[in-house]
Design a protein around this motif. Structure first.
Motif, PDB file in Angstrom:
ATOM      1  N   HIS A 244      43.307  41.672  40.128  1.00 18.72           N
ATOM      2  CA  HIS A 244      42.439  42.539  40.965  1.00 18.72           C
ATOM      3  C   HIS A 244      41.383  42.034  41.433  1.00 18.72           C
ATOM      4  O   HIS A 244      40.933  40.873  41.415  1.00 18.72           O
ATOM      5  CB  HIS A 244      42.057  43.912  40.112  1.00 18.72           C
ATOM      6  CG  HIS A 244      41.361  43.531  39.110  1.00 18.72           C
ATOM      7  ND1 HIS A 244      41.689  43.106  37.779  1.00 18.72           N
ATOM      8  CD2 HIS A 244      40.061  43.726  39.015  1.00 18.72           C
ATOM      9  CE1 HIS A 244      40.584  42.960  37.092  1.00 18.72           C
ATOM     10  NE2 HIS A 244      39.608  43.244  37.840  1.00 18.72           N
ATOM     11  N   SER A 245      40.933  42.729  42.368  1.00 18.37           N
ATOM     12  CA  SER A 245      39.577  42.207  43.208  1.00 18.37           C
ATOM     13  C   SER A 245      38.654  43.250  43.491  1.00 18.37           C
ATOM     14  O   SER A 245      38.880  44.514  43.400  1.00 18.37           O
ATOM     15  CB  SER A 245      39.803  41.446  44.294  1.00 18.37           C
ATOM     16  OG  SER A 245      40.413  42.082  45.412  1.00 18.37           O
ATOM     17  N   HIS A 246      37.291  43.102  43.578  1.00 19.80           N
ATOM     18  CA  HIS A 246      36.541  44.000  43.974  1.00 19.80           C
ATOM     19  C   HIS A 246      35.217  43.131  44.307  1.00 19.80           C
ATOM     20  O   HIS A 246      34.989  42.008  44.162  1.00 19.80           O
ATOM     21  CB  HIS A 246      36.148  44.938  42.780  1.00 19.80           C
ATOM     22  CG  HIS A 246      35.787  44.266  41.589  1.00 19.80           C
ATOM     23  ND1 HIS A 246      34.448  43.629  41.370  1.00 19.80           N
ATOM     24  CD2 HIS A 246      36.304  43.986  40.344  1.00 19.80           C
ATOM     25  CE1 HIS A 246      34.475  42.970  40.254  1.00 19.80           C
ATOM     26  NE2 HIS A 246      35.810  42.994  39.647  1.00 19.80           N
TER      27      HIS A 246
ATOM     28  N   PHE B 295      40.219  33.802  36.780  1.00 17.08           N
ATOM     29  CA  PHE B 295      39.832  33.805  38.087  1.00 17.08           C
ATOM     30  C   PHE B 295      40.338  33.002  38.852  1.00 17.08           C
ATOM     31  O   PHE B 295      40.771  31.882  38.859  1.00 17.08           O
ATOM     32  CB  PHE B 295      38.211  33.489  38.064  1.00 17.08           C
ATOM     33  CG  PHE B 295      37.338  34.361  37.135  1.00 17.08           C
ATOM     34  CD1 PHE B 295      36.993  35.633  37.676  1.00 17.08           C
ATOM     35  CD2 PHE B 295      37.055  34.211  35.789  1.00 17.08           C
ATOM     36  CE1 PHE B 295      36.226  36.500  36.804  1.00 17.08           C
ATOM     37  CE2 PHE B 295      36.392  34.910  34.912  1.00 17.08           C
ATOM     38  CZ  PHE B 295      35.775  36.136  35.599  1.00 17.08           C
TER      39      PHE B 295
END
Length: 72
Positions: free
Chosen positions: A52-54, A71
């Motif tokens: 996921h990313s944010h 990562f």
């Protein structure tokens, strides 16, 4: 295992079985539209969640057990 994290994605992860999220605090940052979130996340043994990313930084502190974090 348990950990506290800043800017951890909440909705998708909280709906997954084996993962329990408790928001501890939220504060707006000086940059419009950004906030910092401190949360406690409890994972049952063997639980995993997808990539996921944010926006922003992520800080992880493991209270008990082991956590593997990748990562890209």
């Amino acid at each position: 295992m348990s950990l506290s994290a800043l800017l951890f994605p909440s909705d998708a992860m909280a709906q997954q079985s084996g993962i329990k999220r408790i928001d501890l605090q939220r504060h707006d940052l000086s940059v419009f539209g950004y906030e910092t979130v401190q949360a406690r996340i409890d994972f049952e043994p063997g639980t995993a969640f997808g990539m996921h990313s944010h926006p922003g930084e992520e800080v992880i502190y493991v209270l008990e057990g082991l956590l593997e974090c990748k990562f890209q």
